[in-house]
Design an enzyme around this catalytic site. Structure first.
Site, short mmCIF file in Angstrom:
data_model
loop_
_atom_site.label_atom_id
_atom_site.label_comp_id
_atom_site.label_asym_id
_atom_site.label_seq_id
_atom_site.Cartn_x
_atom_site.Cartn_y
_atom_site.Cartn_z
N GLY A 112 42.25 -34.22 12.70
CA GLY A 112 43.16 -33.20 13.20
C GLY A 112 43.03 -31.93 12.38
O GLY A 112 42.61 -31.97 11.21
N GLN A 157 44.99 -23.58 9.16
CA GLN A 157 43.94 -24.06 8.26
C GLN A 157 42.61 -23.32 8.45
O GLN A 157 41.71 -23.43 7.63
CB GLN A 157 43.70 -25.56 8.47
CG GLN A 157 44.86 -26.41 8.02
CD GLN A 157 44.56 -27.88 8.18
OE1 GLN A 157 44.69 -28.42 9.27
NE2 GLN A 157 44.10 -28.50 7.11
N CYS A 189 44.23 -34.33 3.84
CA CYS A 189 44.31 -33.06 4.56
C CYS A 189 43.06 -32.27 4.24
O CYS A 189 42.64 -32.20 3.08
CB CYS A 189 45.56 -32.31 4.08
SG CYS A 189 45.74 -30.68 4.84
N LEU A 190 42.45 -31.66 5.26
CA LEU A 190 41.20 -30.92 5.04
C LEU A 190 41.40 -29.70 4.13
O LEU A 190 40.44 -29.21 3.57
CB LEU A 190 40.59 -30.49 6.39
CG LEU A 190 40.10 -31.65 7.28
CD1 LEU A 190 39.65 -31.12 8.63
CD2 LEU A 190 38.98 -32.43 6.61
N HIS A 238 51.79 -34.65 10.79
CA HIS A 238 51.08 -33.88 9.76
C HIS A 238 50.69 -32.50 10.31
O HIS A 238 50.89 -31.48 9.65
CB HIS A 238 49.85 -34.68 9.31
CG HIS A 238 49.02 -33.99 8.27
ND1 HIS A 238 48.91 -34.45 6.97
CD2 HIS A 238 48.24 -32.88 8.33
CE1 HIS A 238 48.11 -33.62 6.29
NE2 HIS A 238 47.69 -32.68 7.09
N GLU A 239 50.13 -32.49 11.53
CA GLU A 239 49.65 -31.22 12.10
C GLU A 239 50.82 -30.31 12.49
O GLU A 239 50.75 -29.09 12.28
CB GLU A 239 48.73 -31.46 13.30
CG GLU A 239 47.48 -32.31 13.00
CD GLU A 239 46.67 -31.83 11.80
OE1 GLU A 239 46.72 -30.64 11.46
OE2 GLU A 239 45.99 -32.67 11.18
N HIS A 266 52.02 -28.48 9.58
CA HIS A 266 51.21 -27.28 9.26
C HIS A 266 51.71 -26.06 10.02
O HIS A 266 51.71 -24.94 9.49
CB HIS A 266 49.74 -27.51 9.66
CG HIS A 266 48.91 -28.17 8.61
ND1 HIS A 266 48.69 -27.60 7.38
CD2 HIS A 266 48.20 -29.32 8.62
CE1 HIS A 266 47.90 -28.39 6.66
NE2 HIS A 266 47.59 -29.46 7.39
NI NI Z 1 46.39 -31.08 6.92
#
Ligand code: NI
Length: 169
Positions: free
Chosen positions: A45, A50, A92-93, A134-135, A138
């Site tokens: 995701g 991001q 998380c990226l 999680h997304e 963000h």
């Molecule tokens: Ni993340």
């Protein structure tokens, strides 16, 4: 096109995203690029902040590109119902190499628009529930490190500062 993923503490990650009002080709290009970027990073995701775009757009694909049916675009998403608890490791990226157990709701229902502006409702449990939460976090400027216990958060913030000093972050 693969986009650059911004890392913590980029300010855009802590800002709430702007609601999307135009469902045009620019939005669909952003969504396509976000999927490509997610796959290139082997993530499940990604949220628009991001990639430096402060908008309420997120893409999710638990199959990591293997099953087109798993591709999920959430524009202006809201959680309308949640129940139960999950306590599982997540990453998380925007925080490479940081993984920690986070408390999430086990089941949620969301309401969102797709990339054409059509509203839909959807239920998610387990990994999908966790990923959606999680997304959506963000899009509200909330990062998973701030959902960790105080002790783990401080430990990870120290680890990040050390990596920044060493030039490995
Ligand atoms: Ni993340």
């Amino acid at each position: 096109m693969i986009l650059e993923i911004v890392k913590y503490p980029a300010p855009v990650l802590s800002q709430p995203g702007e609601p999307v009002t135009e469902f045009d080709n620019d939005l669909r290009k952003l969504v396509a690029d976000m999927f490509e970027t997610t796959y290139a990073s082997q993530g499940i995701g990604l949220a628009a902040p991001q990639v430096g775009v402060s908008k309420r757009v997120t893409v999710i694909d638990l199959s990591m590109g293997k099953d087109p049916k798993d591709k999920l675009v959430l524009v202006n998403p809201e959680i309308t119902f949640s129940e139960g608890k999950l306590y599982e490791e997540e990453g998380c990226l925007s925080f490479p190499d940081i993984r920690e157990k986070i408390v999430r709701a086990a089941r949620i229902r969301i309401r969102a628009q797709n990339e054409h502006g059509k509203w839909f409702e959807m239920d998610g449990d387990d990994l999908l529930s966790r990923c959606m939460q999680h997304e959506i976090d963000h899009l509200n400027g909330m990062l998973f490190i701030f959902r960790m216990s105080g002790l783990k958060r401080d430990l990870n913030l120290r680890k990040i500062r050390k990596m920044q000093r060493e030039g490995t972050w």
